[in-house]
Scaffold this motif. Structure first.
Motif, PDB file in Angstrom:
ATOM      1  N   SER A  52     -41.297   0.812  43.754  1.00 31.79           N
ATOM      2  CA  SER A  52     -40.070   0.303  42.888  1.00 31.79           C
ATOM      3  C   SER A  52     -39.394  -1.035  43.694  1.00 31.79           C
ATOM      4  CB  SER A  52     -38.942   1.414  42.870  1.00 31.79           C
ATOM      5  OG  SER A  52     -37.775   0.591  42.217  1.00 31.79           O
ATOM      6  N   VAL A  53     -39.628  -1.699  43.029  1.00 28.80           N
ATOM      7  CA  VAL A  53     -38.736  -3.078  43.954  1.00 28.80           C
ATOM      8  C   VAL A  53     -37.235  -3.111  44.308  1.00 28.80           C
ATOM      9  CG1 VAL A  53     -40.193  -4.851  43.665  1.00 28.80           C
ATOM     10  CG2 VAL A  53     -39.010  -4.361  41.808  1.00 28.80           C
ATOM     11  N   GLU A  54     -36.705  -2.234  43.262  1.00 30.91           N
ATOM     12  CA  GLU A  54     -35.648  -1.713  42.969  1.00 30.91           C
ATOM     13  C   GLU A  54     -34.747  -0.641  44.315  1.00 30.91           C
ATOM     14  OE1 GLU A  54     -34.817  -0.029  39.336  1.00 30.91           O
ATOM     15  OE2 GLU A  54     -33.040   0.749  39.184  1.00 30.91           O
ATOM     16  N   THR A  55     -35.584   0.003  44.900  1.00 30.07           N
ATOM     17  CA  THR A  55     -35.496   0.632  46.584  1.00 30.07           C
ATOM     18  C   THR A  55     -36.144   0.148  47.210  1.00 30.07           C
ATOM     19  OG1 THR A  55     -36.598   2.724  45.405  1.00 30.07           O
ATOM     20  CG2 THR A  55     -34.530   2.933  44.298  1.00 30.07           C
ATOM     21  N   ALA A  56     -36.921  -0.165  47.477  1.00 27.89           N
ATOM     22  CA  ALA A  56     -37.876  -1.212  48.185  1.00 27.89           C
ATOM     23  C   ALA A  56     -36.691  -1.717  49.597  1.00 27.89           C
ATOM     24  CB  ALA A  56     -39.389  -1.885  47.308  1.00 27.89           C
ATOM     25  N   SER A  57     -37.187  -1.782  50.206  1.00 33.84           N
ATOM     26  CA  SER A  57     -36.471  -2.707  51.593  1.00 33.84           C
ATOM     27  C   SER A  57     -37.003  -3.661  51.364  1.00 33.84           C
ATOM     28  CB  SER A  57     -36.748  -1.867  52.634  1.00 33.84           C
ATOM     29  OG  SER A  57     -38.010  -1.644  53.503  1.00 33.84           O
TER      30      SER A  57
END
Ligand SMILES: NC(=O)c1ccc[n+]([C@@H]2O[C@H](COP(=O)([O-])OP(=O)(O)OC[C@H]3O[C@@H](n4cnc5c(N)ncnc54)[C@H](OP(=O)(O)O)[C@@H]3O)[C@@H](O)[C@H]2O)c1
Length: 234
Positions: A52-57
């Motif tokens: 998920s790009v929302e939570t990925a670092s």
């Protein structure tokens, strides 16, 4: 052959794009939020990667982009989760992906934006697209400020129509033309065409379904739409 990472790989445009790229021999990796979407993505010829790009670092994104020749951003909150999530996905995560592309040494970045992404106040504060418009213009302007070879695509209202392979390039006129209908299948073909045409780097390409063959239309467009500060060229 190129290695292309599509962010938002289970989106309607992305699912149409991956088979086009795979058919011409590109290696496609599609980032998805839900691992349950993997089988759908694999059927397109892409390799699914759940992240998920929302939570990925940024570091996780750098790893996902490692070795890629291009990143295509076709993700979006789609209005789900309210203005806060729209900002988190369409602006914050998009910008993080640009930083990751830079750090991973990815040269090319194609943004699926929309045809209203220009000007300082794209839509009125009480309009349902207000948060989306603010997020997209911020992400698009940030992309322009990076050293990436970017192309920003501005389709009009997306439809499920069959691909015509033909578009009209230009900002939406403010007249009585109705919504600037743009088939998602044509959007997918436009993404594939700009990835194959290095001359489209540094260009904003607003478009809708129209009369001009896609490869010809994207090759012909200049930088007349690339100033996002507020011009309303139609
Ligand atoms: N709708 C329009 O008329 C219109 C007009 C012009 C431009 N656009 C732009 O075109 C883009 C592509 O359109 P579309 O029809 O293909 O949209 P879509 O089907 O809604 O696809 C967006 C994808 O982004 C994914 N996504 C959301 N949050 C994510 C996350 N945190 N990590 C990874 N993926 C995430 C969604 O995944 P989930 O399935 O898990 O939610 C979805 O698969 C839109 O996002 C929009 O910016 C839309």
């Amino acid at each position: 052959m190129s290695r292309i990472v599509i962010v938002g790989g289970h989106g309607k445009v992305a699912l149409l794009l991956a088979p086009i790229l795979a058919a011409r021999g590109d290696e496609v990796v599609s980032l998805i939020r839900d691992p349950g979407q993997s089988a759908d993505v694999a059927r397109t010829g892409a390799a699914p990667l759940a992240l998920s790009v929302e939570t990925a670092s940024t570091a996780e994104l750098v790893s996902a982009f490692d070795g890629a020749d291009a990143v295509v951003w076709s993700a979006g909150a789609g209005g789900k989760g309210g203005p806060g999530r729209t900002d988190a996905v369409d602006r914050v995560a998009a910008i993080r992906s640009m930083e990751a592309a830079l750090q991973a040494g990815v040269p090319r970045y194609v943004m699926v934006s929309w045809n209203g992404s220009f000007g300082d106040d794209p839509v009125p504060a009480d309009h349902p697209l207000h948060a989306y418009a603010k997020a997209k213009i911020a992400a698009d302007r940030y992309l322009q400020s990076t050293g990436l070879a970017w192309t920003i695509l501005g389709p009009g209202t997306l439809t499920a129509d069959e691909p015509t392979g033909r578009i009209a390039v230009g900002r939406p006129s403010q007249g009585a033309d109705g919504p600037a209908r743009t088939s998602r299948a044509n959007v997918a073909e436009v993404v594939a065409a700009v990835l194959a045409d290095a001359s489209t780097a540094g260009k904003v390409i607003p478009f809708q379904d129209g009369p001009t063959p896609i490869a010809e239309a994207v090759a012909r467009v200049g930088t007349e739409f690339s100033d996002l500060s507020g011009s309303r060229l139609a």
